[in-house]
Design a protein around this motif. Structure first.
Motif, PDB file in Angstrom:
ATOM      1  N   ILE A 197       0.844  -1.196   0.000  1.00  0.00           N
ATOM      2  CA  ILE A 197       0.000   0.000   0.000  1.00  0.00           C
ATOM      3  C   ILE A 197       0.885   1.252   0.000  1.00  0.00           C
ATOM      4  CG2 ILE A 197      -1.794   1.255   1.287  1.00  0.00           C
ATOM      5  CD1 ILE A 197      -2.669  -1.564   2.389  1.00  0.00           C
ATOM      6  N   ALA A 218       2.231   1.740  -3.498  1.00  0.00           N
ATOM      7  CA  ALA A 218       1.194   2.230  -4.420  1.00  0.00           C
ATOM      8  C   ALA A 218       1.007   3.730  -4.259  1.00  0.00           C
ATOM      9  CB  ALA A 218      -0.115   1.491  -4.151  1.00  0.00           C
ATOM     10  N   GLU A 260      -2.319  -1.622  -7.847  1.00  0.00           N
ATOM     11  CA  GLU A 260      -2.045  -2.866  -7.100  1.00  0.00           C
ATOM     12  C   GLU A 260      -1.491  -3.980  -7.996  1.00  0.00           C
ATOM     13  OE1 GLU A 260      -3.160  -6.805  -6.015  1.00  0.00           O
ATOM     14  OE2 GLU A 260      -4.627  -5.671  -7.187  1.00  0.00           O
ATOM     15  N   ARG A 286      -3.712  -6.714  -0.120  1.00  0.00           N
ATOM     16  CA  ARG A 286      -4.009  -6.508  -1.554  1.00  0.00           C
ATOM     17  C   ARG A 286      -5.480  -6.140  -1.749  1.00  0.00           C
ATOM     18  NH1 ARG A 286      -0.439  -6.950  -5.480  1.00  0.00           N
ATOM     19  NH2 ARG A 286       1.340  -8.327  -5.185  1.00  0.00           N
ATOM     20  N   LEU A 293      -6.054  -2.589  -0.653  1.00  0.00           N
ATOM     21  CA  LEU A 293      -5.493  -1.629  -1.613  1.00  0.00           C
ATOM     22  C   LEU A 293      -6.396  -1.532  -2.845  1.00  0.00           C
ATOM     23  CD1 LEU A 293      -3.326   0.225  -2.774  1.00  0.00           C
ATOM     24  CD2 LEU A 293      -1.975  -1.796  -3.357  1.00  0.00           C
TER      25      LEU A 293
END
Ligand code: NAD
Ligand code: MG
Length: 402
Positions: free
Chosen positions: A230, A233, A240, A319, A322
């Motif tokens: 995260i 990103a 992602e 994941r 995110l």
């Protein structure tokens, strides 16, 4: 570096804080030996409870301001610093005061979302933020980046993976993937049954890095890599699906960037946080440090494997958060902080950490809490509400410690 940089360290008594003071001491000693002005002037330091450590650091660095988050130890800190020319602040507000004092660079090294308000104060006044405290970025997301941009400052990543990416990311728009390396933690080769019975002592015994308790447990669950996914990103503006995780037990390659022309660039170095810290503090210059040098011939070979998502479900939870966006990462982080503390307190078992995070995320979604984050009040509200749900999830489990 020829000009002195002024520096504030939030979380000075922790693992990253101590490593930062080490880098500062060496850089200043080298400058003194060369007859040059100091490399760094320490302006302010903060700690949570370690008043003794903070008092010693204040004396050693000549900091002008120290803040202790837990006011109960204020009298002892005052007594330890009597006669010193240093101002003392107590309580969470004092951490914000420390961050708001003018300085060129702020090392954000408090652990957890508790570091968000002070980091925001540094962001708002346009400081260069050397960011170790990944939870504050995960928790506030784009709103934290906006505060930095509005203040006119920058973020220099200290987390070794993100510092590595920062060092090898070029200005082209031809990045195919970011590849975060992960040591795999202390349970990489353990069976699911053995992991289920893991103790806090086993979880904090990281094979390559010596770190604070919370990040050590996060490394054992792989939630640390999830939080870093995260973090990456946000810092590098990547979706992602363009961020991979690669298990690399030796922690020699700290991360990689794959470009669309087939080139892959990596940053390598000893597993020593003083290296990324030195990079972030000196940027855009570089310091000379005595950190261990990499001896690839002695290491011989480097290993790689995909992460095992069955034994380490935390990575998938991150994941999912995110990909969902909005307050989902805020909820994930808050639940994880509570679950890790419950594990360290021996109130829940190791596998319960990911389970509590998962169920807190599900319940928060059912309650419609996973909305967009409009402003920082939304961040604090989602953080608090998620902690309350996580507390109930923890209470439902009747783990009895051995
Ligand atoms: P640590 O537990 O060793 O130190 C935490 C510091 O924050 C201490 O100074 C402590 O006094 C302070 N603190 C704790 N709770 C606080 C609170 N409620 N309010 C104010 N201050 C508080 O942690 P660490 O390992 O140094 O990690 C710090 C941050 O850096 C974390 O976000 C971690 O994920 C990140 N990080 C650490 C490492 C590492 O090698 N240790 C590497 C990468 C990133
Ligand atoms: Mg890291």
């Amino acid at each position: 570096m020829t000009q002195t940089k002024s520096l504030t360290i939030l979380g000075a008594t922790g693992s990253v804080g101590l490593a930062t003071l080490d880098v500062v001491a060496e850089a200043n000693e080298r400058a003194r030996a060369a007859g040059q002005p100091k490399a760094f002037e320490v302006v302010a330091l903060t700690a949570h409870q370690d008043w003794q450590g903070l008092a010693e650091q204040a004396k050693a660095t000549g900091a002008r301001f120290v803040a202790l988050g837990d006011p109960r130890h204020g009298d002892k800190l005052r007594a330890a610093l009597s006669g010193q020319a240093v101002e003392i602040g107590l309580g969470p507000e004092a951490l914000i005061d420390a961050a708001a004092l003018p300085s060129d660079v702020v090392m954000a090294a408090i652990v957890g979302a508790a570091g968000l308000a002070p980091a925001l104060a540094a962001a708002r006044r346009g400081a260069q933020i050397a960011l170790a405290n990944k939870e504050c970025l995960v928790c506030a997301g784009a709103l934290f980046l906006k505060a930095v941009a509005d203040g006119g400052g920058t973020i220099l990543p200290v987390d070794s993976e993100h510092n590595a990416i920062f060092q090898v990311l070029d200005r082209s728009d031809r990045v195919e993937k970011l590849i975060l390396t992960a040591s795999g933690g202390p349970f990489r080769t353990w069976t699911a049954e053995a992991i289920a019975a893991a103790t806090p002592e086993q979880a904090v015994a990281h094979p390559n890095w010596s770190m604070g308790q919370k990040i050590s447990v996060d490394s054992a669950t792989l939630m640390n890599k999830g939080l870093e996914l995260i973090e990456a990103a946000l810092l590098f503006g990547m979706p992602e699906h363009q961020i991979d995780v690669l298990v690399h037990p030796q922690s020699v390659i700290h991360s990689l960037v794959a470009y669309q022309d087939g080139s892959v660039l990596a940053q390598l170095g000893a597993a020593d946080m003083r290296i990324p810290i030195a990079h972030a503090l000196a940027w855009p210059a570089r310091l000379i440090t005595s950190s261990p040098r990499l001896d690839l011939a002695a290491i011989g070979k480097l290993d790689f494997e995909p992460p095992d998502l069955q034994r380490f479900p935390a990575l998938t939870l991150a994941r999912t958060a995110l990909a969902k966006g909005g307050s989902a990462p805020t909820i994930l982080n808050a639940a994880n902080e509570m679950a890790v503390q419950a594990f360290l307190d021996r109130n829940v078992g190791f596998p319960e950490i990911a389970a509590i995070v998962s169920e807190t995320m599900e319940e928060a979604c059912r309650l419609g809490m996973d909305a967009a984050l409009g402003d920082l009040d939304d961040v604090y509200a989602a953080d608090q509400a998620s902690r309350a749900i996580a507390v109930r999830q923890i209470g439902k489990r009747n783990f009895v410690s051995a």
